[in-house]
Design a protein around this motif. Structure first.
Motif, PDB file in Angstrom:
ATOM      1  N   GLN A  47      38.399 -44.016  31.845  1.00 27.13           N
ATOM      2  CA  GLN A  47      38.531 -45.442  31.592  1.00 27.13           C
ATOM      3  C   GLN A  47      37.690 -45.912  30.405  1.00 27.13           C
ATOM      4  N   ILE A  48      37.173 -44.988  29.627  1.00 24.58           N
ATOM      5  CA  ILE A  48      36.266 -45.351  28.540  1.00 24.58           C
ATOM      6  C   ILE A  48      36.967 -46.155  27.443  1.00 24.58           C
ATOM      7  N   ASP A  49      38.282 -45.987  27.303  1.00 26.02           N
ATOM      8  CA  ASP A  49      39.015 -46.748  26.287  1.00 26.02           C
ATOM      9  C   ASP A  49      38.967 -48.248  26.566  1.00 26.02           C
ATOM     10  N   ALA A  50      38.983 -48.603  27.836  1.00 23.53           N
ATOM     11  CA  ALA A  50      38.972 -50.015  28.214  1.00 23.53           C
ATOM     12  C   ALA A  50      37.596 -50.648  28.023  1.00 23.53           C
ATOM     13  N   ASP A  51      36.551 -49.854  28.178  1.00 23.53           N
ATOM     14  CA  ASP A  51      35.186 -50.372  28.094  1.00 23.53           C
ATOM     15  C   ASP A  51      34.274 -49.220  27.683  1.00 23.53           C
ATOM     16  N   ASP A  52      33.768 -49.250  26.446  1.00 19.66           N
ATOM     17  CA  ASP A  52      32.988 -48.116  25.954  1.00 19.66           C
ATOM     18  C   ASP A  52      31.631 -47.962  26.651  1.00 19.66           C
ATOM     19  N   LYS A  53      31.212 -48.922  27.430  1.00 17.31           N
ATOM     20  CA  LYS A  53      29.957 -48.810  28.176  1.00 17.31           C
ATOM     21  C   LYS A  53      30.197 -48.433  29.631  1.00 17.31           C
ATOM     22  N   LEU A  54      31.461 -48.301  30.009  1.00 19.89           N
ATOM     23  CA  LEU A  54      31.799 -48.012  31.392  1.00 19.89           C
ATOM     24  C   LEU A  54      31.224 -46.673  31.850  1.00 19.89           C
ATOM     25  N   TYR A  55      31.302 -45.655  31.010  1.00 16.76           N
ATOM     26  CA  TYR A  55      30.819 -44.331  31.409  1.00 16.76           C
ATOM     27  C   TYR A  55      29.351 -44.386  31.818  1.00 16.76           C
ATOM     28  N   ASP A  56      28.530 -45.030  31.010  1.00 17.16           N
ATOM     29  CA  ASP A  56      27.100 -45.123  31.321  1.00 17.16           C
ATOM     30  C   ASP A  56      26.847 -45.919  32.591  1.00 17.16           C
ATOM     31  N   ARG A  57      27.688 -46.880  32.868  1.00 15.62           N
ATOM     32  CA  ARG A  57      27.527 -47.718  34.038  1.00 15.62           C
ATOM     33  C   ARG A  57      28.020 -47.013  35.311  1.00 15.62           C
ATOM     34  N   VAL A  58      29.063 -46.198  35.193  1.00 11.85           N
ATOM     35  CA  VAL A  58      29.722 -45.598  36.347  1.00 11.85           C
ATOM     36  C   VAL A  58      29.136 -44.238  36.729  1.00 11.85           C
ATOM     37  N   PHE A  59      28.815 -43.413  35.775  1.00  9.38           N
ATOM     38  CA  PHE A  59      28.352 -42.057  36.039  1.00  9.38           C
ATOM     39  C   PHE A  59      26.993 -42.078  36.740  1.00  9.38           C
ATOM     40  N   THR A  60      26.884 -41.345  37.855  1.00  8.26           N
ATOM     41  CA  THR A  60      25.609 -41.278  38.574  1.00  8.26           C
ATOM     42  C   THR A  60      24.689 -40.268  37.904  1.00  8.26           C
ATOM     43  N   THR A  61      23.432 -40.629  37.801  1.00  9.55           N
ATOM     44  CA  THR A  61      22.427 -39.753  37.203  1.00  9.55           C
ATOM     45  C   THR A  61      21.298 -39.541  38.206  1.00  9.55           C
ATOM     46  N   ASP A  62      20.343 -38.717  37.816  1.00  9.12           N
ATOM     47  CA  ASP A  62      19.187 -38.482  38.683  1.00  9.12           C
ATOM     48  C   ASP A  62      18.419 -39.768  38.944  1.00  9.12           C
ATOM     49  N   ALA A  63      18.457 -40.697  37.999  1.00  9.57           N
ATOM     50  CA  ALA A  63      17.764 -41.981  38.173  1.00  9.57           C
ATOM     51  C   ALA A  63      18.380 -42.809  39.301  1.00  9.57           C
ATOM     52  N   ASP A  64      19.606 -42.495  39.675  1.00  7.83           N
ATOM     53  CA  ASP A  64      20.299 -43.244  40.728  1.00  7.83           C
ATOM     54  C   ASP A  64      20.099 -42.629  42.114  1.00  7.83           C
ATOM     55  N   ARG A  65      19.326 -41.563  42.202  1.00  9.05           N
ATOM     56  CA  ARG A  65      19.196 -40.826  43.458  1.00  9.05           C
ATOM     57  C   ARG A  65      18.632 -41.670  44.602  1.00  9.05           C
ATOM     58  N   ASP A  66      17.736 -42.600  44.317  1.00  3.55           N
ATOM     59  CA  ASP A  66      17.178 -43.428  45.397  1.00  3.55           C
ATOM     60  C   ASP A  66      18.273 -44.237  46.079  1.00  3.55           C
ATOM     61  N   LEU A  67      19.158 -44.808  45.289  1.00  5.35           N
ATOM     62  CA  LEU A  67      20.251 -45.586  45.861  1.00  5.35           C
ATOM     63  C   LEU A  67      21.256 -44.671  46.558  1.00  5.35           C
ATOM     64  N   LEU A  68      21.550 -43.545  45.940  1.00  7.76           N
ATOM     65  CA  LEU A  68      22.463 -42.588  46.560  1.00  7.76           C
ATOM     66  C   LEU A  68      21.885 -42.065  47.876  1.00  7.76           C
ATOM     67  N   GLU A  69      20.572 -41.966  47.944  1.00  2.63           N
ATOM     68  CA  GLU A  69      19.915 -41.516  49.176  1.00  2.63           C
ATOM     69  C   GLU A  69      20.207 -42.488  50.326  1.00  2.63           C
ATOM     70  N   ARG A  70      20.185 -43.765  50.028  1.00  4.96           N
ATOM     71  CA  ARG A  70      20.518 -44.759  51.049  1.00  4.96           C
ATOM     72  C   ARG A  70      21.961 -44.573  51.522  1.00  4.96           C
ATOM     73  N   PHE A  71      22.867 -44.345  50.592  1.00  4.73           N
ATOM     74  CA  PHE A  71      24.267 -44.130  50.942  1.00  4.73           C
ATOM     75  C   PHE A  71      24.430 -42.849  51.763  1.00  4.73           C
ATOM     76  N   TRP A  72      23.658 -41.818  51.427  1.00  2.00           N
ATOM     77  CA  TRP A  72      23.665 -40.554  52.174  1.00  2.00           C
ATOM     78  C   TRP A  72      23.258 -40.814  53.630  1.00  2.00           C
ATOM     79  N   ARG A  73      22.180 -41.548  53.834  1.00  2.00           N
ATOM     80  CA  ARG A  73      21.712 -41.855  55.192  1.00  2.00           C
ATOM     81  C   ARG A  73      22.758 -42.665  55.960  1.00  2.00           C
ATOM     82  N   GLU A  74      23.419 -43.586  55.280  1.00  2.00           N
ATOM     83  CA  GLU A  74      24.470 -44.373  55.931  1.00  2.00           C
ATOM     84  C   GLU A  74      25.626 -43.471  56.370  1.00  2.00           C
ATOM     85  N   ALA A  75      25.993 -42.503  55.562  1.00  2.00           N
ATOM     86  CA  ALA A  75      27.055 -41.566  55.925  1.00  2.00           C
ATOM     87  C   ALA A  75      26.621 -40.708  57.119  1.00  2.00           C
TER      88      ALA A  75
END
Length: 153
Positions: free
Chosen positions: A27-55
């Motif tokens: 979807q990068i053609d529609a929004d050139d900043k979308l990739y940076d916003r959508v792709f999960t990185t190591d910096a997002d692990r704290d939030l992903l950890e919460r989602f992991w616990r919820e699962a």
């Protein structure tokens, strides 16, 4: 009969990263900043950890009638649940249950991530999580036909 189901957090996070990367690139053609916003990185692990616990909690709640030990996460990042199943449970389904459970974790976490970063795709992955959860449920509650044992004289 007892079974143990295990899901590795690193496997889930790797698949979530692949999925979010793919969606961001497509979807990068529609929004050139979308990739940076959508792709999960190591910096997002704290939030992903919460989602992991919820699962993990969702799985525990759904199958609590079968759980024989407190499910949990070991230090090595594996969610393990020990379950006592009726004798009519088909043990051939254990591997398939784990695969469907892995898909549930991936889709649920991806949907929760997209509800923050890419709302347009969140509902699709939420539906996929629901479908994967239903697959797990069908397999857990499936009972094989009783087999008659003919006595030998």
């Amino acid at each position: 009969m007892d079974i143990t189901l295990s899901i590795k957090k690193i496997d889930v996070y790797d698949e979530v990263a692949k999925t979010t990367s793919y969606v961001g690139l497509k979807q990068i053609d529609a929004d050139d900043k979308l990739y940076d916003r959508v792709f999960t990185t190591d910096a997002d692990r704290d939030l992903l950890e919460r989602f992991w616990r919820e699962a993990c909690n969702a799985v525990t709640d759904e199958f609590k009638q079968f759980i024989i030990s407190q499910p949990g996460q070991t230090d090595n990042g594996i969610f393990t649940v020990d379950m006592s199943m009726p004798s009519s449970f088909d043990m051939n389904l254990v591997s398939s249950v784990e695969q469907s459970l892995l898909s549930f974790f991936i889709n649920l976490i991806t949907s929760k991530w997209f509800s923050i970063s890419n709302k347009g795709d969140a509902e699709y992955y939420q539906q996929e999580a629901l479908a994967s959860g239903n697959e797990v449920r069908r397999k857990i509650f499936y009972r094989k036909k009783p087999q008659r044992v003919v006595p030998i004289d």
